[in-house]
Design an enzyme around this catalytic site. Structure first.
Site, mmCIF file in Angstrom:
data_model
loop_
_atom_site.group_PDB
_atom_site.id
_atom_site.type_symbol
_atom_site.label_atom_id
_atom_site.label_comp_id
_atom_site.label_asym_id
_atom_site.label_seq_id
_atom_site.Cartn_x
_atom_site.Cartn_y
_atom_site.Cartn_z
ATOM 1 N N GLU A 199 32.660 15.764 -4.235
ATOM 2 C CA GLU A 199 33.817 15.756 -3.336
ATOM 3 C C GLU A 199 33.858 17.032 -2.484
ATOM 4 O O GLU A 199 34.162 16.982 -1.292
ATOM 5 C CB GLU A 199 35.108 15.588 -4.167
ATOM 6 C CG GLU A 199 36.404 15.664 -3.401
ATOM 7 C CD GLU A 199 36.579 14.621 -2.300
ATOM 8 O OE1 GLU A 199 35.770 13.691 -2.194
ATOM 9 O OE2 GLU A 199 37.527 14.784 -1.509
ATOM 10 N N LYS A 211 40.026 7.312 9.585
ATOM 11 C CA LYS A 211 40.862 7.445 8.387
ATOM 12 C C LYS A 211 40.824 6.172 7.560
ATOM 13 O O LYS A 211 40.763 6.207 6.351
ATOM 14 C CB LYS A 211 42.295 7.756 8.818
ATOM 15 C CG LYS A 211 43.277 7.896 7.673
ATOM 16 C CD LYS A 211 43.021 9.178 6.914
ATOM 17 C CE LYS A 211 43.853 9.310 5.659
ATOM 18 N NZ LYS A 211 43.224 10.254 4.723
ATOM 19 N N ARG A 230 44.098 7.791 12.975
ATOM 20 C CA ARG A 230 43.183 6.794 12.440
ATOM 21 C C ARG A 230 41.770 6.959 12.997
ATOM 22 O O ARG A 230 40.827 6.374 12.478
ATOM 23 C CB ARG A 230 43.683 5.384 12.774
ATOM 24 C CG ARG A 230 44.972 5.022 12.071
ATOM 25 C CD ARG A 230 45.589 3.797 12.687
ATOM 26 N NE ARG A 230 44.784 2.600 12.479
ATOM 27 C CZ ARG A 230 45.005 1.726 11.511
ATOM 28 N NH1 ARG A 230 45.983 1.899 10.687
ATOM 29 N NH2 ARG A 230 44.245 0.651 11.396
ATOM 30 N N LYS A 248 33.778 16.994 1.563
ATOM 31 C CA LYS A 248 34.804 17.634 2.400
ATOM 32 C C LYS A 248 34.138 18.508 3.458
ATOM 33 O O LYS A 248 34.500 18.490 4.614
ATOM 34 C CB LYS A 248 35.765 18.507 1.571
ATOM 35 C CG LYS A 248 36.786 17.793 0.762
ATOM 36 C CD LYS A 248 37.924 17.180 1.534
ATOM 37 C CE LYS A 248 37.704 15.757 1.934
ATOM 38 N NZ LYS A 248 37.601 14.687 1.047
ATOM 39 N N CYS A 260 40.581 1.338 14.859
ATOM 40 C CA CYS A 260 41.437 0.893 15.964
ATOM 41 C C CYS A 260 42.915 0.851 15.564
ATOM 42 O O CYS A 260 43.243 0.624 14.412
ATOM 43 C CB CYS A 260 41.046 -0.512 16.387
ATOM 44 S SG CYS A 260 39.321 -0.677 16.802
ATOM 45 N N ASN A 314 42.084 -5.656 16.723
ATOM 46 C CA ASN A 314 41.436 -4.831 15.696
ATOM 47 C C ASN A 314 40.590 -5.760 14.829
ATOM 48 O O ASN A 314 41.005 -6.883 14.565
ATOM 49 C CB ASN A 314 42.476 -4.191 14.771
ATOM 50 C CG ASN A 314 43.166 -3.012 15.411
ATOM 51 O OD1 ASN A 314 42.871 -2.655 16.549
ATOM 52 N ND2 ASN A 314 44.087 -2.410 14.685
ATOM 53 N N GLY A 315 39.471 -5.253 14.339
ATOM 54 C CA GLY A 315 38.628 -6.079 13.476
ATOM 55 C C GLY A 315 37.353 -6.474 14.183
ATOM 56 O O GLY A 315 37.019 -5.923 15.243
ATOM 57 N N GLU A 347 32.186 16.407 6.131
ATOM 58 C CA GLU A 347 33.090 15.602 6.972
ATOM 59 C C GLU A 347 33.694 16.427 8.101
ATOM 60 O O GLU A 347 33.763 15.964 9.234
ATOM 61 C CB GLU A 347 34.278 15.082 6.126
ATOM 62 C CG GLU A 347 34.017 13.854 5.325
ATOM 63 C CD GLU A 347 35.259 13.433 4.524
ATOM 64 O OE1 GLU A 347 35.579 12.252 4.568
ATOM 65 O OE2 GLU A 347 35.890 14.279 3.864
#
Ligand code: G6P
Length: 614
Positions: free
Chosen positions: A487, A609, A27, A491, A2, A102-103, A494
């Site tokens: 990794e 993000k 985000r 990548k 958020c 947010n949260g 994702e």
């Protein structure tokens, strides 16, 4: 995750809020909304993009023209599906109080039950809606109180995390904001103030900001702001100057932020080392940890906690610190560490690694380690982030803002930091000064080698064209390059949504080998180090089962071209430093496969993000 924006000043608030929300799009979010206040309070919110919201706010802006106060929100669903009614802002029944949050309100169901029993009607499934009704209830019971006081009282009932903004037509010239566990920044202009969950929407308006700390509540008016704790104790805050410009967070001519950030890596590598690697003096100058270096060297054990890509950097850190400094290292997922009553104490050093510095699990791991008496050190990218502020000592990676959801330049910056840390921990103990100088010389040669790898972009794109329709991809590496295999796989999954897995190459025979057939691309990191011949045998095993081999190998390696269908040649480097190079072709490969499949690489589905909730 958020995002929050708020504006109070003299300009038309709606376009400012919408632009701010766009800056926060990176985000990750699924719905968006704004509330404007100009005598009356009006809200427009909906599922989907900020672009969509912008079209629809036209009517809203006609209803209340010239509003110079407002708040906006991008929501990433936690409680309740992405929908118009679950989007923020949330209103009370009278429609005169609006809240964005947010949260997570952890005790929301108890609070909701209580409010429902008192006649409150909930229109959304969110936890956040309880906040507006709670404020409303307190205000109704004591109408003489002001918005600040009722918000403060409401928050005393709330367990969990929040970054929130509250506005009301009953007090039309202020925004009340509060923070616990979810970041909030106030940008200071002339006769105007900007509020946001990170600096991205603020930087184009002002570079002067104040970061709220956990447990603080601020009242922002056109004349200024005052910050107190939730317990009503006045706080003196330092005004910080932001050190990044808007151009840095825009795409700079690249098609996607992710590609821009991949290509920024040679420059970022220089930035990370700048002022820290003193080659002429043959030493490192790590300002953020210098005062604690002796204690760090005496650690009985180092535990590294992180999530996602940062966790992979942590794994490389384990190999580096053990190799150079000979201090035992464990690497833990922050989410596991925090909940398993970890055995950690005063003799241990806990290193938390986080690009954003806000990841909820990593923050909780940090706090757990602190409570248990460990020396907690941070490696963060975002200056002033919560993790950076709560660690005893630490180092910033200086990679600049990373916008692409899939982390690239922050990863290489973290690995360089860990490389420098490992050498600093070795100095005077486990390796000679001459060896340190040799390693530093190799480190400073890395950016130029990374730049040469980026020149292979079109070759990597043509490999991507051949494998873009794969259903599964296996990544194999050994030693320092085992974490790079993880990794590389992360990548790809994702951003392209292709199932991919990374394994230590020798583990292949204990399971993944069963999957290998002519449809299975297998990517080997086969650079020349002490495991090279073993990797060649692993490649043979894949070939004999008709698997399709792509190898990352060193320039001049003729043998590998006989075995692999495609070889991506990278410059020679010694084992411990190769991850900084081998990861780059894997980032590019994932990027090209994803764009060829038409995926939104900067904002992949379901990902955020900055994961500021559990
Ligand atoms: C999210 C991001 C990843 C990142 C992880 C940890 O999942 O999508 O790219 O690696 O969080 O984030 P941090 O900011 O703590 O490094």
């Amino acid at each position: 995750m958020c995002g929050i924006v708020g504006y109070i000043g003299w300009q038309d608030a709606a376009p400012l809020l919408l632009k701010g929300l766009k800056r926060l799009e990176y985000r990750g979010y699924d719905s968006a909304g704004i509330a404007l206040l100009n005598g009356t309070l009006s809200v427009m919110k909906q599922k989907g993009s900020v672009g969509g919201l912008e079209k629809d706010t036209h009517t809203l802006r006609q209803e209340i023209p010239g509003a110079t106060l407002g708040i906006g929100h991008t929501r990433w669903a936690t409680h309740g599906e992405p929908s118009d009614r679950n989007a923020h802002p949330h209103l009370n029944a009278a429609g005169d109080i609006a809240v964005i949050h947010n949260g997570i309100v952890e005790n929301f169901s108890a609070l909701k039950q209580e409010l429902v029993s008192q006649g409150y009607v909930f229109v959304s499934e969110t936890d956040s809606e309880v906040l507006v009704h709670l404020i409303d209830r307190i205000w109704k019971s004591e109408p003489s109180l002001d918005l600040e006081t009722v918000t403060r009282s409401a928050l005393r009932h709330v367990e969990g995390a929040y970054g929130l903004c509250v506005i009301s037509s009953r007090e039309p010239d202020k925004i009340v904001v509060a923070r616990k566990g979810s970041p909030l920044v106030i940008g200071i202009g002339i006769g105007e103030f900007f509020i946001a969950s990170d600096a991205a929407p603020i930087v184009e308006h002002t570079n002067k900001v104040v970061y709220l700390s956990d447990g603080e509540l601020a009242v922002v008016t056109r004349e200024g702001y005052s910050i107190k704790t939730i317990e009503n104790v006045e706080q003196e805050k330092i005004v910080t100057e932001l050190d990044f410009s808007l151009e840095k967070i825009e795409k700079g001519g690249f098609e996607h932020f992710m590609l821009k950030e991949i290509f920024e890596q040679p420059a970022v590598m220089h930035d990370v080392m700048r002022g820290r690697v003193r080659l002429e003096e043959g030493r490192l100058c790590l300002g953020g940890i210098e005062d604690y270096l002796d204690r760090l060297k005496q650690a009985k054990r180092i535990v590294i906690c992180a999530c996602g890509t940062s966790w992979h950097a942590g794994l490389i850190g384990e190999y580096l610190i053990e190799e150079f400094a000979r201090i035992p290292v464990e690497v833990d997922y922050a989410s596991e560490f925090r909940y398993r009553n970890p055995i950690v104490g005063v003799d241990d050093v806990v290193i938390v690694i986080s690009q954003s510095g806000e990841t909820a699990d990593t923050l909780a791991a940090l706090r757990t380690a602190k409570e248990k008496g460990a020396l907690v050190m941070g490696i963060c990218n975002v200056v002033g982030s919560t993790i950076a502020r709560e660690t005893l000592c630490g180092m910033y990676t200086h990679a600049g803002p990373e916008v692409g959801v899939a982390s690239t330049k922050a990863f290489t910056a973290q690995v360089i930091m860990l490389y420098m840390l490992a050498l600093a921990l070795s100095k005077g103990r486990t390796i000679s000064n001459e060896e340190i100088v040799l390693n530093l010389k190799e480190l400073v040669s890395i950016p130029e080698k990374a730049a040469r790898i980026l020149e292979l972009d079109s070759q990597i794109k043509s490999i991507a064209e051949r494998f873009k329709d794969a259903k599964n991809v296996l990544y194999l590496g050994r030693g320092f390059n085992f974490p790079v295999a993880l990794e590389g796989a992360l990548k790809l999954k994702e951003i392209s949504y292709i199932h991919a897995e990374g394994y230590p190459a020798a583990e292949m025979k204990h399971g993944p080998i069963a999957l290998i057939d002519e449809d299975m691309p297998v990517i080997f990191i086969a650079t020349r180090d002490n495991t090279y011949t073993k990797i060649l045998s692993n490649i043979e095993e894949v070939r004999s089962r008709k698997g399709r081999v792509i190898a990352i190998a060193n320039e001049g390696d003729q043998e590998i071209s006989r075995l692999a269908e495609h070889v991506i040649y990278i410059p020679q480097a010694s084992g411990p430093i190769t991850p900084l190079l081998t990861v780059i072709p894997l980032q590019l490969l994932a990027y090209h496969i994803a764009t060829l499949r038409g995926c939104n690489v900067d904002r992949p589905r379901n990902l955020a993000k900055s994961v500021t909730v559990e």
